[in-house]
Design a protein around this motif. Structure first.
Motif, PDB file in Angstrom:
ATOM      1  N   ILE A  68      -9.909   4.871  -2.326  1.00 44.28           N
ATOM      2  CA  ILE A  68     -10.373   3.690  -3.061  1.00 44.28           C
ATOM      3  C   ILE A  68      -9.406   3.326  -4.169  1.00 44.28           C
ATOM      4  O   ILE A  68      -9.095   2.161  -4.381  1.00 44.28           O
ATOM      5  CB  ILE A  68     -11.757   3.957  -3.671  1.00 44.28           C
ATOM      6  N   LEU A  69      -8.917   4.362  -4.814  1.00 41.70           N
ATOM      7  CA  LEU A  69      -7.959   4.136  -5.882  1.00 41.70           C
ATOM      8  C   LEU A  69      -6.730   3.414  -5.329  1.00 41.70           C
ATOM      9  O   LEU A  69      -6.238   2.440  -5.908  1.00 41.70           O
ATOM     10  CB  LEU A  69      -7.565   5.485  -6.492  1.00 41.70           C
ATOM     11  N   LEU A  70      -6.289   3.892  -4.183  1.00 37.30           N
ATOM     12  CA  LEU A  70      -5.106   3.310  -3.557  1.00 37.30           C
ATOM     13  C   LEU A  70      -5.341   1.830  -3.243  1.00 37.30           C
ATOM     14  O   LEU A  70      -4.516   0.972  -3.532  1.00 37.30           O
ATOM     15  CB  LEU A  70      -4.771   4.074  -2.283  1.00 37.30           C
ATOM     16  N   VAL A  84       0.842  -1.203   0.000  1.00 36.72           N
ATOM     17  CA  VAL A  84       0.000   0.000   0.000  1.00 36.72           C
ATOM     18  C   VAL A  84       0.873   1.248   0.000  1.00 36.72           C
ATOM     19  O   VAL A  84       0.652   2.196  -0.759  1.00 36.72           O
ATOM     20  CB  VAL A  84      -0.953   0.007   1.225  1.00 36.72           C
ATOM     21  N   LEU A  85       1.914   1.230   0.838  1.00 35.05           N
ATOM     22  CA  LEU A  85       2.777   2.409   0.929  1.00 35.05           C
ATOM     23  C   LEU A  85       3.519   2.661  -0.377  1.00 35.05           C
ATOM     24  O   LEU A  85       3.645   3.803  -0.821  1.00 35.05           O
ATOM     25  CB  LEU A  85       3.776   2.235   2.068  1.00 35.05           C
ATOM     26  N   MET A  86       3.987   1.593  -1.001  1.00 34.17           N
ATOM     27  CA  MET A  86       4.678   1.738  -2.277  1.00 34.17           C
ATOM     28  C   MET A  86       3.749   2.374  -3.306  1.00 34.17           C
ATOM     29  O   MET A  86       4.128   3.279  -4.034  1.00 34.17           O
ATOM     30  CB  MET A  86       5.125   0.368  -2.818  1.00 34.17           C
ATOM     31  N   ASN A  87       2.540   1.888  -3.310  1.00 35.45           N
ATOM     32  CA  ASN A  87       1.572   2.416  -4.273  1.00 35.45           C
ATOM     33  C   ASN A  87       1.225   3.872  -4.001  1.00 35.45           C
ATOM     34  O   ASN A  87       1.096   4.669  -4.914  1.00 35.45           O
ATOM     35  CB  ASN A  87       0.303   1.570  -4.265  1.00 35.45           C
ATOM     36  N   LEU A  88       1.084   4.160  -2.728  1.00 36.70           N
ATOM     37  CA  LEU A  88       0.796   5.542  -2.360  1.00 36.70           C
ATOM     38  C   LEU A  88       1.919   6.447  -2.848  1.00 36.70           C
ATOM     39  O   LEU A  88       1.696   7.514  -3.422  1.00 36.70           O
ATOM     40  CB  LEU A  88       0.652   5.657  -0.837  1.00 36.70           C
ATOM     41  N   PHE A  89       3.104   5.983  -2.628  1.00 37.00           N
ATOM     42  CA  PHE A  89       4.273   6.746  -3.021  1.00 37.00           C
ATOM     43  C   PHE A  89       4.261   6.990  -4.533  1.00 37.00           C
ATOM     44  O   PHE A  89       4.464   8.103  -5.005  1.00 37.00           O
ATOM     45  CB  PHE A  89       5.522   5.972  -2.607  1.00 37.00           C
ATOM     46  N   ASN A 130      -4.345  -3.668  -4.676  1.00 34.11           N
ATOM     47  CA  ASN A 130      -4.997  -4.961  -4.715  1.00 34.11           C
ATOM     48  C   ASN A 130      -5.170  -5.539  -3.304  1.00 34.11           C
ATOM     49  O   ASN A 130      -4.788  -6.665  -3.021  1.00 34.11           O
ATOM     50  CB  ASN A 130      -4.140  -5.899  -5.578  1.00 34.11           C
ATOM     51  N   THR A 131      -5.700  -4.718  -2.445  1.00 33.05           N
ATOM     52  CA  THR A 131      -5.792  -5.146  -1.057  1.00 33.05           C
ATOM     53  C   THR A 131      -7.161  -4.794  -0.465  1.00 33.05           C
ATOM     54  O   THR A 131      -8.023  -4.274  -1.163  1.00 33.05           O
ATOM     55  CB  THR A 131      -4.662  -4.486  -0.243  1.00 33.05           C
ATOM     56  N   SER A 132      -7.350  -5.081   0.802  1.00 31.99           N
ATOM     57  CA  SER A 132      -8.658  -4.831   1.416  1.00 31.99           C
ATOM     58  C   SER A 132      -8.654  -3.523   2.195  1.00 31.99           C
ATOM     59  O   SER A 132      -7.594  -2.967   2.492  1.00 31.99           O
ATOM     60  CB  SER A 132      -8.995  -5.978   2.367  1.00 31.99           C
ATOM     61  N   ALA A 133      -9.855  -3.075   2.528  1.00 33.03           N
ATOM     62  CA  ALA A 133      -9.996  -1.839   3.287  1.00 33.03           C
ATOM     63  C   ALA A 133      -9.328  -1.989   4.651  1.00 33.03           C
ATOM     64  O   ALA A 133      -8.820  -1.024   5.215  1.00 33.03           O
ATOM     65  CB  ALA A 133     -11.473  -1.483   3.452  1.00 33.03           C
ATOM     66  N   ALA A 134      -9.302  -3.232   5.162  1.00 29.58           N
ATOM     67  CA  ALA A 134      -8.765  -3.463   6.501  1.00 29.58           C
ATOM     68  C   ALA A 134      -7.273  -3.111   6.577  1.00 29.58           C
ATOM     69  O   ALA A 134      -6.812  -2.526   7.559  1.00 29.58           O
ATOM     70  CB  ALA A 134      -8.978  -4.923   6.895  1.00 29.58           C
TER      71      ALA A 134
END
Ligand code: ADP
Ligand code: ZN
Ligand code: ZN
Length: 835
Positions: free
Chosen positions: A253-255, A235-240, A260-264
């Motif tokens: 939501i895009l993130l 998630v962090l990589m993608n955010l970056f 490819n992960t869950s809201a949790a």
């Protein structure tokens, strides 16, 4: 002597005569409001209907109290439309006016007023919290008050609400309506009987890295420390990556999608304070400016449909747009709207329920910006009065009005186009109180008066409208394919009788449905399950003696609601704690029969313990904005499985619903009503239409004990035409709409005997002239509600018989009926084109 006729918002007679002096008579115009005395101590606000200077009526007239307007607030066009309504729906003009005008225009002696919440709060808090900024509350400038206004304001500091009559004694004068209107305008007080839900702004979630981690070094450290939490790292990589380009917070939501992960997982990062969450306001109703986007390029089918609509408009006023779910009807409307407003005319866009349409509102605002106004009976007094005034003055900011059925009462002066979306929806018909009008049909008449064009749109048109297109009264335009090569959902029927026999049911779920659900979940798709009953299980029954607990006020069994451990009546709201033992025989063998949304939810929690399950029905959407929140959670993909009642069917556009399951179609099919089959077809098709609105074909599974039922076959193969032909044939044979018109006359009384006698008397009287076209009296499925016994007489009117004369005859019978003392307590209501 000068007199005026005034329409009062009461069901007594068309107009009441009052005296005015010469100056008043000169000043007054039709459509202005006056406050008038009524009876011993009442005051009403009414609309001036006629002004004349002789011909006093044969009784003593009173002088009016006060003139309330400088200009008419009701136009001649409106009066014309309302006269039609009163004649057609057999009610008084006053009843129409009560439905038509926002409550704040009709102050009367029974009206209660109180300080607005934002005001009182401010004032109470003032003493304790010194000078906190009160951006939310509205600041009152007392110096702007007149003396009278101040007195009322002060009185309301001590009493939470006041009657208009109380205010008359506080001010020691009769004419107080204008004072109150002043205070309403200054946003100090509000009318209290109003239940209004304000729309809270829609919030969109954004995420960004928390400040301690923004430097490259710190981020690296952080990523290292998360080496054993690969999902969080991802998630962090993608955010970056996502924010590298924009340097802005990233859509949550895009993130989640990109990672490819869950809201949790995202939630954990927020809780660990590694990510910061922003809620950015995305206003739903109030347009706050911003770029207006171009309308979309229509595809071939839409282009053709648009030009067909326009061709029909050359010879016809009404066009039925029959377009399957997600065919892009809305974009066709948008083009028509665009062209219409360019000519300077007004547009009315009607929807069955405005609460359900936040999606549409933002869509239209996106195209048309601040020319879009929203009008709804649940809006606050001020908002409604504001829209009314804007429409009355033909202001650009109300050139396009979106509204539920009451929006057709607005003072349009220059209406060019009316769109009635989801025209088949029964909620366009007002059932109670009178006027029991159908908003679609009334819109057709409104269009006529304005010389405006109408588009009725639906994926499943009402039999009435489709019939009108067959006879050539309306034009018919079709959109048979979904937009963007999206396939119609794949609908299959599941025989649950057989599944039971083969022991393939888990609770109320067949193996086929469960399998499809698991597949959808593994594809990261969301699921909607439709069960047209709320509560845990409709009926509780004693297996020893067979008795089930009944509502004391109504003739229905109570429904078990597990969440509150209560038995509830869905008709009157009566409730009691769930019984431990049978009231009749004392045995503890109580069993639950049938099933509702709540039970499905419980079963789901056991079947899919790690999925987020939510429920949408009247019980979970009661609170302020509860509905909006559910929709938002679904849009944000925070819900995996949503169970709901028919609320689910209404025009919602979600991107990620892979599967729609109907738990049991049979309860719909066997509802005792001549429209039951039509309704079943519409509901099932509409619910199915929620599935697969993007590239991937959606799947629909309908569980039923009657897989060979014709309607279900037609639903599964998408055969509207076949359904229409079949149903039309039956309606013709059994003398129902669209071939016959119907008027239902309902009788209610505390005493069964009186209700019975009265209805028989009325029915006999009607038969003398209307012969075999009078049916009943017949007890409806629920024969007693809120302690009143109910029965119906139905009048059927063949096409060749004059509608006006028939109504005239019914009115005559009613007048004679009203003179019979014995029946004086019996409530009679008349429902034209009953639903
Ligand atoms: P309907 O009103 O018939 O259910 P919509 O108008 O909601 O269908 O269209 C379904 C979806 O297709 C929506 O998401 C809409 O944005 C999209 N859509 C429809 N027409 C177009 C178009 N011409 N260009 C791009 N997208 C479109
Ligand atoms: Zn019993
Ligand atoms: Zn009840």
């Amino acid at each position: 002597m000068y007199f005026i006729d005034v329409i009062l918002p009461i069901p007594l007679k068309q107009a009441f005569t009052y005296q005015v002096n010469r100056d008043e008579a000169v000043f007054l115009k039709r459509g202005m409001r006056v406050a008038v005395p009524f009876g011993k101590s009442k005051v009403y606000t009414g609309i001036v209907y006629g002004i004349y200077n002789d011909n006093p009526p044969g009784y003593d007239t009173k002088h009016i109290d006060q003139i309330l307007d400088e200009q008419p607030i009701v136009t001649e066009t409106q009066l014309k439309h309302w006269e039609w309504m009163s004649a057609y729906y057999m009610c008084t003009l006053g009843e129409v006016i009560r439905a038509a005008l926002p409550g704040a225009f009709l102050l009367e002696s029974d009206t209660m007023v109180g300080l607005r919440k934002d005001v009182s709060k401010h004032n109470i808090d003032e003493a304790s919290e010194e000078n906190t900024s009160v951006s939310e509350s509205n600041t009152i400038d007392e110096s702007e008050f007149t003396d009278d206004e101040f007195l009322v304001y002060e009185a309301l500091q001590h009493q939470s609400q006041l009657h208009i009559n109380d205010i008359r004694s506080i001010l020691d004068r009769k004419n107080v309506v204008k004072v109150l209107e002043g205070l309403i305008q200054k946003k100090v007080i509000e009318v209290q009987e109003e239940v209004h839900e304000q729309y809270t702004p829609k919030l969109k979630r954004y995420l960004q890295l928390a400040p301690p981690y923004t430097s490259e070094e710190k981020l690296k450290e952080l990523l290292d420390s998360l080496s054993r939490a690969p999902k969080q790292r991802e998630v962090l990589m993608n955010l970056f990556m996502l924010s590298a380009q924009t340097k802005k917070p990233v859509d949550a939501i895009l993130l989640q999608k990109k990672s490819n992960t869950s809201a949790a997982v995202v939630k954990t990062l927020v809780e660990k304070k590694i990510l910061e969450e922003y809620l950015i306001q995305k206003d739903r109703v109030e347009y706050t400016g911003g770029a207006v986007s171009e309308t979309k390029q229509l595809n071939e089918a839409q282009t053709l449909a648009l030009s067909e609509v326009k061709t029909h408009f050359e010879t016809k006023d009404v066009v039925l747009l029959h377009g399957v779910t997600s065919s892009g009807k809305t974009e066709v409307y948008v083009r028509l709207i665009e062209e219409m407003i360019a000519t300077g005319k007004q547009v009315l866009y009607m929807l069955p329920e405005i609460a359900l349409t936040t999606q549409l509102i933002s869509r239209l605002q996106n195209y048309f910006g601040e020319t879009v106004a929203v009008y709804h009976s649940k809006y606050s007094v001020n908002e409604r009065v504001e829209v009314w005034q804007n429409v009355l003055e033909s202001k650009p900011k109300a050139q396009i009005v979106i509204g539920a059925r009451s929006s057709l009462f607005l003072p349009f002066s220059n209406l060019g186009l009316i769109i009635v979306d989801e025209e088949h929806e029964p909620s366009f018909k007002q059932y109670n109180p009178s006027p029991r009008y159908h908003a679609r049909d009334s819109a057709v008449v409104l269009g006529n008066i304005h010389n405006a064009k109408l588009v009725l749109g639906s994926a499943t048109p009402s039999l009435e409208s489709y019939h009108n297109s067959e006879t050539g009264k309306y034009g018919l335009v079709r959109l048979t394919k979904r937009f963007g090569n999206v396939l119609m959902p794949d609908i299959s029927l599941i025989d649950i009788k057989e599944k039971h026999r083969k022991k393939l049911m888990t609770g109320h779920f067949s193996d086929t449905l469960l399998e499809a659900m698991r597949e959808a979940i593994s594809n990261k798709e969301q699921i909607i399950l439709f069960q047209n009953r709320r509560g845990y299980s409709p009926v509780v029954e004693c297996t020893t003696c067979g008795v089930s607990p009944q509502c004391p006020n109504c003739d229905v069994s109570l429904t078990y609601h597990q969440y509150k451990k209560q038995l509830r009546c869905h008709y009157c709201g009566y409730h009691m704690a769930m019984l431990r033992s049978c009231m009749a025989c004392g045995s503890e063998t109580l069993d639950t029969k049938g099933f509702g949304t709540e039970q499905i939810e419980t079963e789901l929690n056991h079947l899919f313990p790690d999925k987020v399950v939510a429920r949408m029905d009247q019980d979970t959407t009661r609170g302020k904005n509860a509905y909006g929140k559910l929709i938002e959670r679904l849009e944000n993909e925070e819900i995996d499985i949503l169970v709901g009642t028919q609320m689910l069917a209404k025009g919602l556009d979600f991107r990620n619903i892979g599967l729609v399951g109907v738990m049991n179609a049979d309860t719909l099919l066997y509802f005792p009503d001549f429209r039951a089959h039509e309704r079943s077809f519409q509901l099932l098709q509409q619910v199915s239409g929620r599935a697969g609105r993007t590239e991937k074909r959606g799947k629909v599974l309908i569980q039923t004990y009657n897989p060979h039922h014709l309607i279900l076959q037609q639903v599964s193969s998408n055969e509207y035409e076949a359904m229409y032909k079949q149903e039309a044939e039956e309606r013709y044979q059994y003398k129902y709409p669209p071939y016959y018109r119907t008027i239902r006359i309902t009788f209610k009384d505390k005493s069964y005997d009186k209700m019975d006698k009265a209805s028989i008397w009325f029915g006999r009287a009607l038969e003398q002239k209307l012969k075999e076209h009078v049916l009943g009296p017949e007890t409806p499925p629920v024969g007693r509600v809120r302690n009143l016994y109910i029965t119906n007489v139905l009048v059927k009117i063949p096409k060749q018989q004059s509608l006006a004369k028939t109504k005239g005859y019914i009115s005559n019978v009613q007048r004679s009926f009203n003179t019979i003392k014995e029946f004086s307590t019996v409530r009679v209501s008349i429902d034209v084109d009953n639903y």
